[in-house]
Design a protein around this motif. Structure first.
Motif, mmCIF file in Angstrom:
data_model
loop_
_atom_site.group_PDB
_atom_site.id
_atom_site.type_symbol
_atom_site.label_atom_id
_atom_site.label_comp_id
_atom_site.label_asym_id
_atom_site.label_seq_id
_atom_site.Cartn_x
_atom_site.Cartn_y
_atom_site.Cartn_z
ATOM 1 N N ALA A 222 87.433 107.580 -80.196
ATOM 2 C CA ALA A 222 86.387 108.241 -80.216
ATOM 3 C C ALA A 222 87.694 110.296 -81.467
ATOM 4 C CB ALA A 222 85.158 108.530 -80.405
ATOM 5 N N ASP B 241 80.833 101.955 -87.500
ATOM 6 C CA ASP B 241 81.750 101.967 -86.134
ATOM 7 C C ASP B 241 80.742 101.776 -85.369
ATOM 8 O OD1 ASP B 241 84.200 101.346 -87.420
ATOM 9 O OD2 ASP B 241 84.649 103.766 -87.106
ATOM 10 N N ARG B 242 81.037 100.458 -84.609
ATOM 11 C CA ARG B 242 80.665 100.664 -83.428
ATOM 12 C C ARG B 242 81.507 101.684 -82.157
ATOM 13 N NH1 ARG B 242 78.141 96.421 -85.210
ATOM 14 N NH2 ARG B 242 75.626 96.300 -84.042
ATOM 15 N N LEU B 243 80.358 102.457 -81.298
ATOM 16 C CA LEU B 243 81.234 103.291 -79.796
ATOM 17 C C LEU B 243 80.350 102.698 -78.785
ATOM 18 C CD1 LEU B 243 81.805 107.575 -81.372
ATOM 19 C CD2 LEU B 243 83.636 105.079 -81.038
ATOM 20 N N ARG B 244 81.848 102.728 -78.096
ATOM 21 C CA ARG B 244 81.317 101.753 -76.485
ATOM 22 C C ARG B 244 81.157 103.658 -75.915
ATOM 23 N NH1 ARG B 244 82.638 96.087 -74.904
ATOM 24 N NH2 ARG B 244 81.199 94.892 -76.355
ATOM 25 N N GLY B 245 80.088 103.298 -74.617
ATOM 26 C CA GLY B 245 80.325 105.130 -73.977
ATOM 27 C C GLY B 245 79.515 104.627 -72.688
ATOM 28 N N VAL C 281 82.760 108.819 -74.343
ATOM 29 C CA VAL C 281 82.876 107.621 -74.302
ATOM 30 C C VAL C 281 84.398 108.431 -73.774
ATOM 31 C CG1 VAL C 281 82.025 107.585 -76.464
ATOM 32 C CG2 VAL C 281 83.451 109.238 -76.158
ATOM 33 N N SER D 167 88.205 104.700 -76.966
ATOM 34 C CA SER D 167 87.591 103.925 -77.669
ATOM 35 C C SER D 167 87.437 105.020 -79.315
ATOM 36 C CB SER D 167 85.540 104.731 -77.809
ATOM 37 O OG SER D 167 86.256 105.679 -78.107
ATOM 38 N N GLU E 62 76.328 101.532 -76.190
ATOM 39 C CA GLU E 62 76.812 101.142 -77.629
ATOM 40 C C GLU E 62 75.947 101.612 -78.241
ATOM 41 O OE1 GLU E 62 79.070 96.818 -79.083
ATOM 42 O OE2 GLU E 62 77.224 96.613 -78.517
ATOM 43 N N ARG F 41 76.244 102.709 -83.207
ATOM 44 C CA ARG F 41 76.740 101.990 -84.843
ATOM 45 C C ARG F 41 76.115 103.799 -85.644
ATOM 46 N NH1 ARG F 41 73.631 100.430 -88.837
ATOM 47 N NH2 ARG F 41 71.933 99.448 -87.573
ATOM 48 N N THR G 52 83.068 111.106 -84.944
ATOM 49 C CA THR G 52 83.509 110.401 -84.275
ATOM 50 C C THR G 52 83.921 108.973 -84.420
ATOM 51 O OG1 THR G 52 81.392 110.784 -83.038
ATOM 52 C CG2 THR G 52 83.178 112.015 -81.977
ATOM 53 N N ALA G 53 83.421 108.182 -85.561
ATOM 54 C CA ALA G 53 83.882 107.840 -85.683
ATOM 55 C C ALA G 53 83.636 107.606 -87.738
ATOM 56 C CB ALA G 53 82.433 106.906 -85.327
#
Length: 437
Positions: A429, A374-378, A423, A427, A360, A362, A369-370
């Motif tokens: 992204a 924002d938080r991205l999960r990958g 990702v 997501s 994860e 931030r 991509t954000a």
């Protein structure tokens, strides 16, 4: 489309071979099979596609969420979906096989190594089923597929030991022709080491397809009304270049679907000497740049990419893509090759993996991509380590995982972003990337 999950008692039990054998058995029974893989893996799905003739769907609760997972399932095509699990059935806190089965409400066919057991196979299956009940997990263990089981008394002993409410789904006989060689990052890819048709047919011979089709069921549909990729986002007039060759292999089918739904996509091969095509943005997926470093170093595509990136062309690189965007790549034999030199870091291959986890991130501020915060999960899985310059700039703080230096990920320069994190399009992204072209 109805389906079921092949869950293993542990890693290494032979789930991939089981999935391929079941796929072949269903095909021999006249069924069109949609393969799928629980977890973020790129390699097992390549074997699925080799046998099934269609891309394998990635099903991961961490990467996609329950609704995204269901949307991805229903984008598949076929009469029945065969979902290969990851690790042991209950293993993994980010997205286990059991979590995927729960999210889709699909029954689990337990793949058990029967090479040295009969009644113990039944006891194992019973324990896996009762564990779900005691742990309050909504997982239905429907029965057993016996891996590496001989016929005659061996198979009969397993079948007779199973209680009436656990189905015997057949067996896969031991066969050295079913062994898939491995290397760093996992098995060799399906197109590199496909199993022979004769071996697959032999493996499929004792799979009880009628019983599998009887327990298969259709998952709940997504609660959101939009199910088709891209219909909820505006299509653009932009063109995205994506390398697709032996160095850049690791790309989810859903990613290419999303890119093609929202933009024109042109593919090229840096390894084969192709130059970078005219484009409005570049996506460099992961893969094995370390195995093709010499060819990449000589490729005109990296030189053109460096020039275009310095002019502000948006470039997104994931893992292997990050490596190709850095200044140099040193292989395990000590050879160093120049890469695109867009990002201020040197990369070196190691003898063991450097990171393996759900991730994860931030965003520190707006990036390709954000947006900031924002938080991205990958997911990350790599054998290389990057040594960035002291003044290198990072796009993300790592909330979970390792990233580039344990605390940060996403090297950024110009409008180029390179991460160790893969990702999924669920997501958001890739939509964010396209919206900035």
């Amino acid at each position: 489309m109805k389906g079921f999950v092949l869950g293993g008692t542990s890693s290494g039990v032979g789930k991939t071979v089981a999935a391929l054998a079941v796929t072949r058995a269903l095909q021999n029974d006249g069924r069109a099979v949609q393969p799928a893989k629980a977890g973020p893996d790129f390699i097992d799905p390549s074997h699925h596609q080799q046998v099934a003739g269609r891309p394998s769907r990635t099903l991961d609760c961490w990467l996609e969420g329950r609704e995204g997972l269901r949307r991805n399932y229903y984008r598949g095509e076929g009469d029945v979906c065969v979902v290969e699990g990851v690790m042991g059935l209950y293993d993994g806190d980010g997205s286990s096989t059991a979590m995927v089965a729960e999210a889709l409400d699909l029954p689990v066919v337990l793949v058990a190594d029967a090479s040295a057991g009969m009644e113990s196979v039944a006891a194992t299956a019973l324990g896996f089923r009762e564990y779900a009940e005691r742990a309050g997990r909504d997982v239905e263990v429907a029965g057993v597929l016996a891996q590496r089981a001989h016929g005659g008394r061996h198979a009969e002993g397993i079948r007779e030991a199973l209680p009436d409410d656990l189905t015997y789904f057949g067996r896969i006989a031991p066969n050295s022709d079913l062994e898939i060689p491995d290397r760093h990052l996992g098995l060799e890819l399906g197109e590199e080491r496909p199993l022979s048709d004769d071996a697959l047919d032999a493996a499929a011979e004792n799979v009880r397809t009628g019983r599998l089709l009887t327990v298969a069921r259709e998952p709940p549909r997504p609660t959101e009304t939009t199910e088709d990729i891209g219909t909820d986002r505006e299509r653009t007039d932009t063109r995205i270049a994506v390398p697709r060759d032996a160095a850049f292999r690791f790309c989810y089918p859903a990613t290419m679907e999303r890119l093609r739904a929202r933009a024109d996509v042109t593919t090229f091969s840096p390894v084969a000497g192709d130059d970078l095509p005219d484009c409005d943005g570049v996506y460099l997926p992961g893969g094995y740049p370390e195995l093709h470093a010499a060819d990449l170093a000589e490729s005109p595509a990296l030189t053109t990419l460096a020039d275009r990136a310095s002019e502000g062309l948006p470039v997104l690189g994931e893992c292997g893509g990050l490596m190709a965007l850095c200044e140099s790549l040193t292989t395990t034999d000590g050879e160093t090759y120049e890469m695109a030199a867009v990002l201020p870091a040197d990369v070196e291959m190691r003898d063991r993996y450097q990171a393996l986890d759900h991730v994860e991130l931030r965003a520190r501020e707006g990036t390709l991509t954000a947006i900031g915060g924002d938080r991205l999960r990958g997911h990350e899985f790599h054998y290389s380590s990057a040594d960035p310059a002291t003044d290198a700039r990072y796009a993300f703080d790592v909330e979970r995982g390792d990233g580039i230096d344990g605390d940060r990920d996403g090297l950024t320069e110009y409008r180029t972003l390179g991460t160790y994190c893969h990702v999924h399009p669920e997501s958001g992204a890739f939509d964010a990337f396209i919206d900035q072209l």
